[in-house]
Motif scaffolding. Structure first.
Motif, PDB file in Angstrom:
ATOM      1  N   ALA A  61       0.742  -1.310  -0.053  1.00 32.42           N
ATOM      2  CA  ALA A  61      -0.028  -0.001  -0.083  1.00 32.42           C
ATOM      3  C   ALA A  61       0.909   1.232   0.058  1.00 32.42           C
ATOM      4  O   ALA A  61       1.847   1.072   0.381  1.00 32.42           O
ATOM      5  CB  ALA A  61      -0.929   0.030   1.259  1.00 32.42           C
ATOM      6  N   ASP A  63       0.095   4.671   1.539  1.00 29.52           N
ATOM      7  CA  ASP A  63      -0.695   5.229   2.427  1.00 29.52           C
ATOM      8  C   ASP A  63      -0.807   6.811   1.931  1.00 29.52           C
ATOM      9  O   ASP A  63      -1.851   7.348   2.240  1.00 29.52           O
ATOM     10  CB  ASP A  63      -0.327   5.274   4.045  1.00 29.52           C
ATOM     11  CG  ASP A  63      -1.041   3.962   4.794  1.00 29.52           C
ATOM     12  OD1 ASP A  63      -1.663   3.443   4.403  1.00 29.52           O
ATOM     13  OD2 ASP A  63      -0.622   4.154   6.068  1.00 29.52           O
ATOM     14  N   ARG A 152      -1.427   3.412  10.538  1.00 32.45           N
ATOM     15  CA  ARG A 152      -1.891   1.805  10.469  1.00 32.45           C
ATOM     16  C   ARG A 152      -3.488   1.574  11.072  1.00 32.45           C
ATOM     17  O   ARG A 152      -4.187   0.841  10.405  1.00 32.45           O
ATOM     18  CB  ARG A 152      -0.825   0.752  11.379  1.00 32.45           C
ATOM     19  CG  ARG A 152      -1.410  -0.709  11.210  1.00 32.45           C
ATOM     20  CD  ARG A 152      -0.437  -1.438  12.003  1.00 32.45           C
ATOM     21  NE  ARG A 152      -0.547  -2.828  11.846  1.00 32.45           N
ATOM     22  CZ  ARG A 152      -1.844  -3.353  12.589  1.00 32.45           C
ATOM     23  NH1 ARG A 152      -2.325  -2.894  13.552  1.00 32.45           N
ATOM     24  NH2 ARG A 152      -2.019  -4.766  12.572  1.00 32.45           N
ATOM     25  N   ARG A 155      -5.734   3.011   8.315  1.00 28.24           N
ATOM     26  CA  ARG A 155      -5.729   2.297   7.327  1.00 28.24           C
ATOM     27  C   ARG A 155      -6.855   0.996   7.590  1.00 28.24           C
ATOM     28  O   ARG A 155      -7.605   0.977   6.738  1.00 28.24           O
ATOM     29  CB  ARG A 155      -4.322   1.757   6.941  1.00 28.24           C
ATOM     30  CG  ARG A 155      -4.135   0.884   5.557  1.00 28.24           C
ATOM     31  CD  ARG A 155      -2.931   0.744   5.084  1.00 28.24           C
ATOM     32  NE  ARG A 155      -2.102  -0.065   6.155  1.00 28.24           N
ATOM     33  CZ  ARG A 155      -1.106   0.522   6.936  1.00 28.24           C
ATOM     34  NH1 ARG A 155      -0.701   1.784   6.856  1.00 28.24           N
ATOM     35  NH2 ARG A 155      -0.530  -0.275   7.757  1.00 28.24           N
ATOM     36  N   LEU A 156      -6.604   0.519   8.716  1.00 31.26           N
ATOM     37  CA  LEU A 156      -7.307  -0.747   9.013  1.00 31.26           C
ATOM     38  C   LEU A 156      -8.817  -0.373   9.401  1.00 31.26           C
ATOM     39  O   LEU A 156      -9.804  -0.884   8.915  1.00 31.26           O
ATOM     40  CB  LEU A 156      -6.969  -1.545  10.204  1.00 31.26           C
ATOM     41  CG  LEU A 156      -5.522  -2.011  10.024  1.00 31.26           C
ATOM     42  CD1 LEU A 156      -4.799  -2.664  11.395  1.00 31.26           C
ATOM     43  CD2 LEU A 156      -5.708  -3.020   8.891  1.00 31.26           C
ATOM     44  N   ARG A 158     -10.405   2.281   7.931  1.00 32.90           N
ATOM     45  CA  ARG A 158     -10.946   2.546   6.659  1.00 32.90           C
ATOM     46  C   ARG A 158     -11.493   1.361   5.839  1.00 32.90           C
ATOM     47  O   ARG A 158     -12.482   1.305   5.519  1.00 32.90           O
ATOM     48  CB  ARG A 158     -10.049   3.449   5.810  1.00 32.90           C
ATOM     49  CG  ARG A 158     -10.758   4.153   4.584  1.00 32.90           C
ATOM     50  CD  ARG A 158      -9.666   4.845   3.938  1.00 32.90           C
ATOM     51  NE  ARG A 158      -8.160   4.178   3.431  1.00 32.90           N
ATOM     52  CZ  ARG A 158      -7.083   4.502   3.930  1.00 32.90           C
ATOM     53  NH1 ARG A 158      -6.816   5.729   4.753  1.00 32.90           N
ATOM     54  NH2 ARG A 158      -6.156   3.883   3.821  1.00 32.90           N
ATOM     55  N   ARG A 159     -10.464   0.406   6.012  1.00 34.26           N
ATOM     56  CA  ARG A 159     -10.835  -1.004   5.373  1.00 34.26           C
ATOM     57  C   ARG A 159     -11.944  -1.350   6.035  1.00 34.26           C
ATOM     58  O   ARG A 159     -12.841  -2.158   5.096  1.00 34.26           O
ATOM     59  CB  ARG A 159      -9.660  -1.833   5.657  1.00 34.26           C
ATOM     60  CG  ARG A 159      -9.852  -3.288   4.681  1.00 34.26           C
ATOM     61  CD  ARG A 159      -8.594  -4.130   4.826  1.00 34.26           C
ATOM     62  NE  ARG A 159      -7.474  -3.604   4.413  1.00 34.26           N
ATOM     63  CZ  ARG A 159      -6.291  -3.885   4.875  1.00 34.26           C
ATOM     64  NH1 ARG A 159      -6.081  -4.921   5.750  1.00 34.26           N
ATOM     65  NH2 ARG A 159      -5.297  -3.369   4.425  1.00 34.26           N
ATOM     66  N   ARG A 160     -12.065  -1.681   7.304  1.00 40.47           N
ATOM     67  CA  ARG A 160     -13.456  -2.132   7.753  1.00 40.47           C
ATOM     68  C   ARG A 160     -14.610  -1.410   7.656  1.00 40.47           C
ATOM     69  O   ARG A 160     -15.736  -1.975   7.190  1.00 40.47           O
ATOM     70  CB  ARG A 160     -13.048  -2.168   9.362  1.00 40.47           C
ATOM     71  CG  ARG A 160     -12.339  -3.217   9.877  1.00 40.47           C
ATOM     72  CD  ARG A 160     -12.218  -3.454  11.244  1.00 40.47           C
ATOM     73  NE  ARG A 160     -11.811  -2.393  11.914  1.00 40.47           N
ATOM     74  CZ  ARG A 160     -10.565  -2.060  12.558  1.00 40.47           C
ATOM     75  NH1 ARG A 160      -9.681  -2.692  12.144  1.00 40.47           N
ATOM     76  NH2 ARG A 160     -10.597  -0.840  12.949  1.00 40.47           N
ATOM     77  N   ILE A 162     -15.364   0.314   4.919  1.00 37.95           N
ATOM     78  CA  ILE A 162     -15.785   0.155   3.414  1.00 37.95           C
ATOM     79  C   ILE A 162     -16.400  -1.238   3.343  1.00 37.95           C
ATOM     80  O   ILE A 162     -17.162  -1.441   2.783  1.00 37.95           O
ATOM     81  CB  ILE A 162     -14.365   0.044   2.409  1.00 37.95           C
ATOM     82  CG1 ILE A 162     -13.969   1.586   2.304  1.00 37.95           C
ATOM     83  CG2 ILE A 162     -14.592  -0.437   1.090  1.00 37.95           C
ATOM     84  CD1 ILE A 162     -12.586   1.823   1.764  1.00 37.95           C
ATOM     85  N   GLN A 163     -15.617  -2.338   3.928  1.00 36.78           N
ATOM     86  CA  GLN A 163     -16.257  -3.623   4.138  1.00 36.78           C
ATOM     87  C   GLN A 163     -17.873  -3.724   4.673  1.00 36.78           C
ATOM     88  O   GLN A 163     -18.744  -4.159   3.946  1.00 36.78           O
ATOM     89  CB  GLN A 163     -15.388  -4.471   4.642  1.00 36.78           C
ATOM     90  CG  GLN A 163     -14.017  -4.801   4.015  1.00 36.78           C
ATOM     91  CD  GLN A 163     -13.167  -5.624   4.731  1.00 36.78           C
ATOM     92  OE1 GLN A 163     -13.171  -5.675   6.146  1.00 36.78           O
ATOM     93  NE2 GLN A 163     -12.075  -6.269   4.217  1.00 36.78           N
TER      94      GLN A 163
END
Length: 177
Positions: A61, A63, A152, A155-156, A158-160, A162-163
């Motif tokens: 990635a 960032d 970090r 980033r995590l 944001r990922r959660r 979006i999911q």
């Protein structure tokens, strides 16, 4: 315990690359194309990640990359990278680009860009492998490590988020395409 897993000082991962920008690097506006600088950032970051991990590391990635000043043909650009944080198999690498203007004798290098990238160390089969932790030697190392943890976490999160949003969309009414 071998040196690989005992940890390595951040200073051991530091890499510097320099490059003179040429006419092939220029965009339609007469400045060096952002993509050329991004590749340079990725190259130096990859070298720092490989140095720290003791083998192959791949970009997972980017960032953040911030362009601060344009670069022109003839400018000498220096890229500085170091590993700021390590997880089990991943590493954050910080990069700073500075430029020396070709037409300014003895000028002070100009900050050109900063970036943060995430790399994963991989074995010969391309599977993640364990990396040594970073050893923090001074207040700057500690600050960079703490800031890397913040990036970090973001980033995590944001990922959660979006999911979750994608899962909610799949549960609701579907648009008629």
């Amino acid at each position: 315990m071998d040196e690989q897993h005992q940890g390595r000082p951040i200073a051991d991962s530091r890499v510097t690359l320099s490059k003179i920008m040429t006419a092939v690097d220029v965009n339609l506006y007469g400045t060096v194309h952002g993509g050329v600088l991004m590749k340079f950032v990725d190259d130096v970051a990859g070298a720092a990640a490989a140095r720290h991990s003791g083998g192959t590391a791949v970009t997972a990635a980017i960032d953040e990359i911030v362009f601060l000043e344009p670069v022109r043909v003839g400018d000498l650009v220096h890229a500085y990278a170091q590993v700021n944080w390590t997880g089990k198999s991943s590493m954050e690498v910080g990069v700073k680009l500075t430029g020396e203007r070709w037409d300014e004798v003895g000028g002070t290098p100009v900050p050109v860009a900063t970036a943060y990238l995430v790399f994963v160390a991989v074995d010969v089969a391309g599977k993640p492998r364990t990396v040594p932790p970073v050893l923090l030697a001074d207040p700057d190392d500690k600050r960079r490590f703490k800031e890397a943890l913040i990036r970090r976490d973001h980033r995590l999160a944001r990922r959660r988020a979006i999911q979750r949003a994608r899962a909610e969309q799949q549960e609701g009414p579907q648009p008629g395409w």
